[in-house]
Design an enzyme around this catalytic site. Structure first.
Site, mmCIF file in Angstrom:
data_model
loop_
_atom_site.group_PDB
_atom_site.id
_atom_site.type_symbol
_atom_site.label_atom_id
_atom_site.label_comp_id
_atom_site.label_asym_id
_atom_site.label_seq_id
_atom_site.Cartn_x
_atom_site.Cartn_y
_atom_site.Cartn_z
ATOM 1 N N PRO A 2 15.165 -8.596 23.751
ATOM 2 C CA PRO A 2 16.267 -9.142 24.535
ATOM 3 C C PRO A 2 16.968 -8.072 25.384
ATOM 4 O O PRO A 2 17.478 -7.099 24.856
ATOM 5 C CB PRO A 2 17.238 -9.694 23.490
ATOM 6 C CG PRO A 2 16.517 -9.629 22.190
ATOM 7 C CD PRO A 2 15.437 -8.631 22.324
ATOM 8 N N GLU A 3 16.944 -8.266 26.675
ATOM 9 C CA GLU A 3 17.694 -7.421 27.604
ATOM 10 C C GLU A 3 18.785 -8.306 28.209
ATOM 11 O O GLU A 3 19.022 -9.404 27.727
ATOM 12 C CB GLU A 3 16.756 -6.832 28.666
ATOM 13 C CG GLU A 3 15.578 -6.070 28.043
ATOM 14 C CD GLU A 3 14.602 -5.500 29.050
ATOM 15 O OE1 GLU A 3 15.022 -5.180 30.176
ATOM 16 O OE2 GLU A 3 13.418 -5.367 28.722
ATOM 17 N N ARG A 107 12.491 -7.490 12.547
ATOM 18 C CA ARG A 107 12.368 -6.029 12.402
ATOM 19 C C ARG A 107 13.669 -5.301 12.100
ATOM 20 O O ARG A 107 13.683 -4.058 12.063
ATOM 21 C CB ARG A 107 11.715 -5.432 13.652
ATOM 22 C CG ARG A 107 10.264 -5.796 13.699
ATOM 23 C CD ARG A 107 9.540 -5.196 14.863
ATOM 24 N NE ARG A 107 8.349 -5.993 15.092
ATOM 25 C CZ ARG A 107 7.615 -5.966 16.185
ATOM 26 N NH1 ARG A 107 7.956 -5.172 17.166
ATOM 27 N NH2 ARG A 107 6.558 -6.730 16.301
#
Length: 263
Positions: A2-3, A107
């Site tokens: 996600p940016e 993660r």
DNA sequence: ACCTAAACCTGGGCGC
DNA sequence: TGCGCCCAGGTTTAGG
């Protein structure tokens, strides 16, 4: 990963869902995403609090609570905020009106923090806001010996761009990622500035890039992966000239570019 | 102040 | 089918 465009997409979806609701419970399946405070403290601080507003700063979501406290969520690499659970849920927020918001993160690179007051996230200006001018960009790049690709990922210099959009913006601007930042001409700087703004705006329009893990709050993929020109295109032909796209590691990040189109 | 690189993590993809 | 290996990268931290 996600940016800015992905976080913006999620923010727009969940804002009407959370604002005005009270946190009635917090279920912590894995405490490792919660930073700076114990899981018990985190629950105690949040339960009973009401969401006043939700804003996005670069890749962060900033939840303002009615008390004046704040909650920040950074999605890291594989973080998700979901209306329905998936297989990697770590934290569940039980909201008034029998609504739940699920934080999922395979993660564990995502970070959730509680603040007593509005935090200073120590970020540079972000593209698509007026503070990010060509003049600012020019001054920020001057005297920097680092490769332009690496600098574009520096959140203090420019907040919100990650690896995908750094690669794409450089391709659009026709600039080789290895170029030292200080070597960019005024015209190139202006072109890159414009490319960054354009690629981010376009990616928001397509609801983000679902190259690997990213899905929106409804669990749906974005569509900008269909419009990527170089990111993830190793050994594929350049969409402009047909030259084979190269992949190299720069600053320990995958860097994709066309040697012919990017000088 | 600037620059580089390791560390944090684990699912997924690959080779065998 | 399953095992082991390696890769993905945003941010923080450490060290030169």
């Amino acid at each position: 990963m996600p940016e800015l465009p992905e976080v913006e997409t999620i923010k727009r979806e969940i804002e009407p869902f959370v604002v005005g609701r009270t946190i009635e419970g917090v279920e912590i399946k894995d405490h490792r995403n919660i930073k700076g405070i114990s899981p018990e403290q985190f629950k105690n601080k949040l339960i009973g609090q009401k969401f006043k507003s939700l804003t996005r700063q670069a890749k962060y979501m900033l939840f303002e609570l009615a008390s004046g406290n704040y909650l920040t969520i950074h999605l890291g690499m594989t973080g998700r905020l979901l209306f329905e659970p998936d297989n990697y849920v770590k934290v569940i927020f039980n909201l008034s009106g029998k609504k739940d918001l699920y934080f999922s993160d395979a993660r564990l690179f995502g970070k959730i923090r509680f603040f007593n007051e509005k935090p200073d996230l120590k970020l540079g200006p972000e593209p698509l806001q007026k503070e990010f001018t060509v003049e600012y960009f020019k001054n920020a790049l001057a005297k920097r010996n680092t490769a332009i690709k690496v600098l574009l990922l520096d959140q203090k210099l420019l907040a919100g761009v990650g690896n995908i959009y750094a690669n794409e913006a450089l391709f659009r601007a026709g600039i080789n990622p290895h170029r030292k930042a200080s070597s960019l001409s005024d015209i190139e700087t202006k072109r890159l500035h414009k490319s960054i703004e354009e690629v981010l705006a376009e990616a928001i329009k397509y609801r983000g890039t679902s190259d690997s893990w990213y899905v929106d709050a409804k669990g749906e993929k974005g569509e900008f992966q269909l419009h990527l020109r170089v990111y993830g295109k190793k050994n594929k032909p350049c969409p402009k000239c047909g030259t084979i796209i190269k992949r190299e590691a720069m600053g320990q990040r995958g860097t994709f570019f066309c040697e012919h189109c990017q000088k």
